[in-house]
Design a protein around this motif. Structure first.
Motif, PDB file in Angstrom:
ATOM      1  N   ARG A 244      12.465  86.861  21.430  1.00 50.47           N
ATOM      2  CA  ARG A 244      12.601  86.838  19.974  1.00 50.47           C
ATOM      3  C   ARG A 244      11.302  86.444  19.286  1.00 50.47           C
ATOM      4  O   ARG A 244      11.131  86.695  18.095  1.00 50.47           O
TER       5      ARG A 244
ATOM      6  N   SER B  83      14.636  89.520  26.565  1.00 51.85           N
ATOM      7  CA  SER B  83      15.707  88.517  26.598  1.00 51.85           C
ATOM      8  C   SER B  83      16.972  89.123  25.984  1.00 51.85           C
ATOM      9  O   SER B  83      16.922  90.173  25.330  1.00 51.85           O
TER      10      SER B  83
ATOM     11  N   THR C  59      23.404  87.325  32.489  1.00 56.34           N
ATOM     12  CA  THR C  59      24.334  88.389  32.121  1.00 56.34           C
ATOM     13  C   THR C  59      23.655  89.757  32.098  1.00 56.34           C
ATOM     14  O   THR C  59      24.255  90.743  31.678  1.00 56.34           O
TER      15      THR C  59
ATOM     16  N   SER D 177      11.882  81.594  25.134  1.00 50.29           N
ATOM     17  CA  SER D 177      11.936  80.128  25.210  1.00 50.29           C
ATOM     18  C   SER D 177      12.143  79.614  26.633  1.00 50.29           C
ATOM     19  O   SER D 177      11.645  78.553  26.991  1.00 50.29           O
TER      20      SER D 177
ATOM     21  N   GLN E 139      20.017  80.528  30.975  1.00 52.94           N
ATOM     22  CA  GLN E 139      20.639  81.832  31.265  1.00 52.94           C
ATOM     23  C   GLN E 139      19.579  82.910  31.484  1.00 52.94           C
ATOM     24  O   GLN E 139      19.804  83.865  32.216  1.00 52.94           O
ATOM     25  N   HIS E 140      18.434  82.773  30.839  1.00 46.34           N
ATOM     26  CA  HIS E 140      17.348  83.735  31.076  1.00 46.34           C
ATOM     27  C   HIS E 140      16.715  83.471  32.444  1.00 46.34           C
ATOM     28  O   HIS E 140      16.520  84.390  33.241  1.00 46.34           O
TER      29      HIS E 140
ATOM     30  N   ASN F 195       3.533  81.439  25.105  1.00 43.70           N
ATOM     31  CA  ASN F 195       4.429  80.940  24.058  1.00 43.70           C
ATOM     32  C   ASN F 195       3.620  80.037  23.137  1.00 43.70           C
ATOM     33  O   ASN F 195       2.754  79.285  23.602  1.00 43.70           O
TER      34      ASN F 195
ATOM     35  N   ALA G 193       1.435  85.091  20.493  1.00 42.34           N
ATOM     36  CA  ALA G 193       1.434  86.361  21.232  1.00 42.34           C
ATOM     37  C   ALA G 193       0.613  87.429  20.502  1.00 42.34           C
ATOM     38  O   ALA G 193      -0.043  88.258  21.144  1.00 42.34           O
TER      39      ALA G 193
END
Ligand code: FAD
Length: 321
Positions: free
Chosen positions: A211, A236, A254, A269, A273-274, A288, A307
């Motif tokens: 993001r 992501s 997922t 970030s 889960q990532h 980052n 970035a």
């Protein structure tokens, strides 16, 4: 006794993971003094089949019929089982790929064999048994799986074992197993590739963005960086949920699990889960602007910076390299 390895192809070309699986099979065979038999299903030319000998196969079984040109899980599993039985295989090796994940349990069940899926190292022998190190809990932990059955099935994670040349050459045999009509209850009519780009699960290098990129209009520099590096692109979950990138690029718990040699995470970030889908990467580089971003805790190298400033400079530097 033999070690049977099923080798996957795309449009008649063996995948890198196929050569990894043959090299792995050769190393397992050397531990036990067996020979490696490779099984190819689909329309693959002789030159490709011969190549398998260079990486450790002594014999290549070639199943090439019109009916089996496209992947059919049940039928392919039946052929692998047939080849295992007729070649007295004690260990079967497959890639833990998209199709391998479907085939391995089916093959193991049909052979009453124990299965270690997601192998990341060579097995060690404990008497008649094999102990295999696998990734567990989406790559957050390791498991040591003891295979105690007579026949053993191992599904090898892509990019976990180096392709190694061996001093072998292979004989090629056309193989015509009998297949039941009921194994074709599901038929793949056509496969339309979403993209011609490098396949994400098997990529050597992955350039992934989150993001922090602000919007889909900023992905040009991500694609350019990926092109320069010969990498696949990923993203992501919120990025694909927002429709900035296709869902096929979403990595994580997922999404797709990746295990490249190099994973570059830009403006992500590093939520748990990532990380679940990327922690098997060999080297992780994080870019980052927030020095407190959790991703830095698992990074091998990190760049604290914007970035939009760092990526163009990186592209220029890599092009000049
Ligand atoms: P953010 O968390 O918003 O992070 C953006 C980062 O970009 C920040 O660290 C920020 O410092 C940085 N940044 C901002 N601007 C710049 C700049 N100009 N330059 C450099 N850096 C910048 N997420 C996944 O990714 N995959 C999954 O599979 C997944 N599964 C999930 C399953 C469940 C059940 C749940 C609840 C969540 C799941 N998530 C998954 C979501 C996950 O929890 C996070 O919300 C998500 O990973 C955050 O995405 P992000 O890092 O792109 O965005």
């Amino acid at each position: 006794m033999s070690i049977l390895v099923y080798v996957e192809n795309t449009d008649g070309q063996f995948k890198k993971s196929a050569f990894e699986a043959v090299s792995y099979a050769k190393a397992v065979a050397d531990q036990s003094g067996n020979q490696v038999v490779a099984l190819s299903i689909g329309n693959v030319e002789d030159a490709q089949l011969t190549l398998l000998g260079k990486y450790g196969a002594s014999k290549v079984l070639n199943v090439n019929t019109e009916q089996l040109k496209s992947f059919v899980n049940q039928a392919y599993a039946a052929i692998i089982v047939d080849a295992a039985k007729s070649n007295d295989a004690s260990v079967l090796i497959l890639s833990n790929s998209f199709s391998g994940k479907g085939l391995a349990p089916r093959v193991a069940a049909k052979l009453n064999a124990a299965l270690a899926d997601g192998a990341i190292e060579l097995p060690s022998a404990t008497g008649e048994n094999l102990q295999v190190k696998t990734g567990a809990f989406s790559g957050k932990a390791f498991a040591f799986v003891e295979l105690t059955s007579t026949i053993k099935v191992i599904a090898l994670n892509p990019n976990s074992f180096e392709v190694k040349e061996a001093e072998t050459s292979a004989t090629i045999e056309n193989y015509s197993p009998s297949i039941d009509a009921e194994d074709f209850s599901t038929i793949v009519k056509d496969i339309i590739r979403a993209t011609d780009k490098i396949s994400l699960p098997e990529a050597d290098i992955v350039v992934s963005a989150g993001r922090g990129l602000k919007g889909p209009e900023n992905w040009g520099m991500i694609e350019e960086l990926a092109d320069v590096l010969g990498a696949a692109t990923a993203c992501s979950k919120p990025v694909s949920d927002a429709g900035w990138r296709p869902h096929s690029e979403h990595v994580g718990q997922t999404g797709i699990a990746v295990s490249p040699n190099l994973y570059i995470a830009i403006g992500i970030s590093g939520a748990i889960q990532h990380l679940a889908g990327v922690s098997a990467s060999k080297t992780i580089v994080v870019i980052n602007k927030d020095p407190e971003a959790p991703f830095f805790k698992v990074a091998d190298y990190g760049i604290v910076g914007d970035a939009f400033d760092v990526i163009p400079k990186l592209i220029v530097a890599l092009k000049a390299y």
